[in-house]
Scaffold this motif. Structure first.
Motif, mmCIF file in Angstrom:
data_model
loop_
_atom_site.group_PDB
_atom_site.id
_atom_site.type_symbol
_atom_site.label_atom_id
_atom_site.label_comp_id
_atom_site.label_asym_id
_atom_site.label_seq_id
_atom_site.Cartn_x
_atom_site.Cartn_y
_atom_site.Cartn_z
ATOM 1 N N ALA A 53 0.827 -1.206 0.000
ATOM 2 C CA ALA A 53 0.000 0.000 0.000
ATOM 3 C C ALA A 53 0.863 1.259 0.000
ATOM 4 N N ARG A 54 2.119 1.105 0.408
ATOM 5 C CA ARG A 54 3.054 2.237 0.466
ATOM 6 C C ARG A 54 4.377 1.792 -0.141
ATOM 7 N N PRO A 55 5.183 2.760 -0.540
ATOM 8 C CA PRO A 55 6.520 2.391 -1.053
ATOM 9 C C PRO A 55 7.316 1.648 0.029
ATOM 10 N N PRO A 56 8.140 0.687 -0.369
ATOM 11 C CA PRO A 56 8.877 -0.119 0.613
ATOM 12 C C PRO A 56 9.824 0.702 1.496
ATOM 13 N N GLN A 57 10.259 1.854 1.016
ATOM 14 C CA GLN A 57 11.136 2.691 1.848
ATOM 15 C C GLN A 57 10.360 3.401 2.954
ATOM 16 N N GLU A 58 9.037 3.326 2.914
ATOM 17 C CA GLU A 58 8.205 3.945 3.949
ATOM 18 C C GLU A 58 7.636 2.926 4.935
ATOM 19 N N ILE A 59 7.991 1.667 4.784
ATOM 20 C CA ILE A 59 7.509 0.617 5.683
ATOM 21 C C ILE A 59 8.684 0.117 6.510
ATOM 22 N N THR A 60 8.614 0.313 7.814
ATOM 23 C CA THR A 60 9.688 -0.155 8.693
ATOM 24 C C THR A 60 9.333 -1.519 9.281
ATOM 25 N N LEU A 61 10.349 -2.174 9.790
ATOM 26 C CA LEU A 61 10.120 -3.441 10.461
ATOM 27 C C LEU A 61 9.236 -3.242 11.693
ATOM 28 N N ALA A 62 9.329 -2.082 12.318
ATOM 29 C CA ALA A 62 8.465 -1.774 13.465
ATOM 30 C C ALA A 62 7.009 -1.674 13.030
ATOM 31 N N ASP A 63 6.760 -1.094 11.858
ATOM 32 C CA ASP A 63 5.387 -1.024 11.344
ATOM 33 C C ASP A 63 4.781 -2.422 11.253
ATOM 34 N N VAL A 64 5.565 -3.353 10.771
ATOM 35 C CA VAL A 64 5.092 -4.726 10.591
ATOM 36 C C VAL A 64 4.872 -5.383 11.954
ATOM 37 N N TYR A 65 5.835 -5.235 12.839
ATOM 38 C CA TYR A 65 5.717 -5.803 14.190
ATOM 39 C C TYR A 65 4.464 -5.285 14.890
ATOM 40 N N LEU A 66 4.245 -3.985 14.837
ATOM 41 C CA LEU A 66 3.081 -3.392 15.500
ATOM 42 C C LEU A 66 1.773 -3.798 14.833
ATOM 43 N N ALA A 67 1.787 -3.961 13.523
ATOM 44 C CA ALA A 67 0.571 -4.356 12.801
ATOM 45 C C ALA A 67 0.101 -5.749 13.217
ATOM 46 N N LEU A 68 1.033 -6.613 13.578
ATOM 47 C CA LEU A 68 0.678 -7.974 13.954
ATOM 48 C C LEU A 68 0.173 -8.071 15.386
ATOM 49 N N ASP A 69 0.336 -7.009 16.149
ATOM 50 C CA ASP A 69 -0.173 -6.921 17.521
ATOM 51 C C ASP A 69 0.307 -8.075 18.401
ATOM 52 N N GLU A 70 1.549 -8.437 18.221
ATOM 53 C CA GLU A 70 2.173 -9.434 19.092
ATOM 54 C C GLU A 70 3.044 -8.672 20.082
ATOM 55 N N ARG A 71 2.871 -8.949 21.342
ATOM 56 C CA ARG A 71 3.598 -8.222 22.364
ATOM 57 C C ARG A 71 4.413 -9.168 23.236
ATOM 58 N N LEU A 72 5.527 -8.661 23.734
ATOM 59 C CA LEU A 72 6.380 -9.449 24.611
ATOM 60 C C LEU A 72 5.750 -9.630 25.990
ATOM 61 N N ALA A 73 5.154 -8.582 26.518
ATOM 62 C CA ALA A 73 4.572 -8.620 27.855
ATOM 63 C C ALA A 73 3.105 -9.024 27.772
ATOM 64 N N ALA A 74 2.747 -9.991 28.584
ATOM 65 C CA ALA A 74 1.350 -10.420 28.631
ATOM 66 C C ALA A 74 0.529 -9.383 29.387
ATOM 67 N N PRO A 75 -0.676 -9.093 28.909
ATOM 68 C CA PRO A 75 -1.509 -8.133 29.629
ATOM 69 C C PRO A 75 -1.934 -8.704 30.979
ATOM 70 N N LYS A 76 -2.102 -7.828 31.935
ATOM 71 C CA LYS A 76 -2.512 -8.256 33.261
ATOM 72 C C LYS A 76 -4.000 -8.576 33.238
ATOM 73 N N THR A 77 -4.322 -9.712 33.824
ATOM 74 C CA THR A 77 -5.726 -10.095 33.915
ATOM 75 C C THR A 77 -6.245 -9.777 35.304
ATOM 76 N N ASP A 78 -7.517 -9.582 35.398
ATOM 77 C CA ASP A 78 -8.142 -9.296 36.687
ATOM 78 C C ASP A 78 -8.662 -10.608 37.266
ATOM 79 N N ASP A 79 -7.740 -11.434 37.711
ATOM 80 C CA ASP A 79 -8.084 -12.747 38.243
ATOM 81 C C ASP A 79 -8.086 -12.680 39.762
ATOM 82 N N THR A 80 -9.210 -12.255 40.325
ATOM 83 C CA THR A 80 -9.301 -12.126 41.785
ATOM 84 C C THR A 80 -9.481 -13.473 42.468
#
Length: 136
Positions: free
Chosen positions: A67-94
């Motif tokens: 959708a954009r020229p390859p020089q405008e797409i960073t590896l961070a753009d791809v990482y963030l688009a996939l919504d994979e995170r290193l830290a697990a979200p905190k759950t409210d497990d009382t």
């Protein structure tokens, strides 16, 4: 980078697409090249489309392209688009209220968030075009 990760598949695919950014690529062709299932490819590329990195055209002659020229797409753009995170979200497990677990999760999450910020910064320093050019 392991071949079965979504990030690896996305970066590999986009780097190939950077050779001819206006050409349409079919999910089945990408899957055959990457050695995976077309459904997996469509899921990963669908996330990239939602992030504005790819466009898709439906139909027999359709496919995926940048959708954009390859020089405008960073590896961070791809990482963030996939919504994979290193830290697990905190759950409210009382129901399971172990103080050690809560403290451990808070501390580890903080460290992982800092590591992830550094990762995103480093990934933002490289574009898909640079990967393509390095592979030539």
């Amino acid at each position: 980078m392991k071949r079965n990760s979504r990030l690896s598949l996305a970066l590999h695919t986009l780097s190939h697409m950077a050779h001819a950014p206006d050409n349409l690529r079919k999910s089945a062709d990408i899957a055959a090249h990457a050695g995976t299932n077309p459904v997996v490819v469509r899921r990963v590329l669908g996330s990239l489309r939602q992030a504005g990195l790819l466009v898709s055209e439906a139909g027999h002659s359709g496919g995926w392209r940048l959708a954009r020229p390859p020089q405008e797409i960073t590896l961070a753009d791809v990482y963030l688009a996939l919504d994979e995170r290193l830290a697990a979200p905190k759950t409210d497990d009382t129901a399971h209220s172990c103080n050690v677990e809560h403290v451990l999760h808070d501390r580890v999450s903080k460290v992982m968030a800092e590591v992830e910020q550094t990762l995103i910064q480093k990934l933002s320093e490289t574009t898909i075009l640079e990967i393509r050019d390095s592979a030539d």
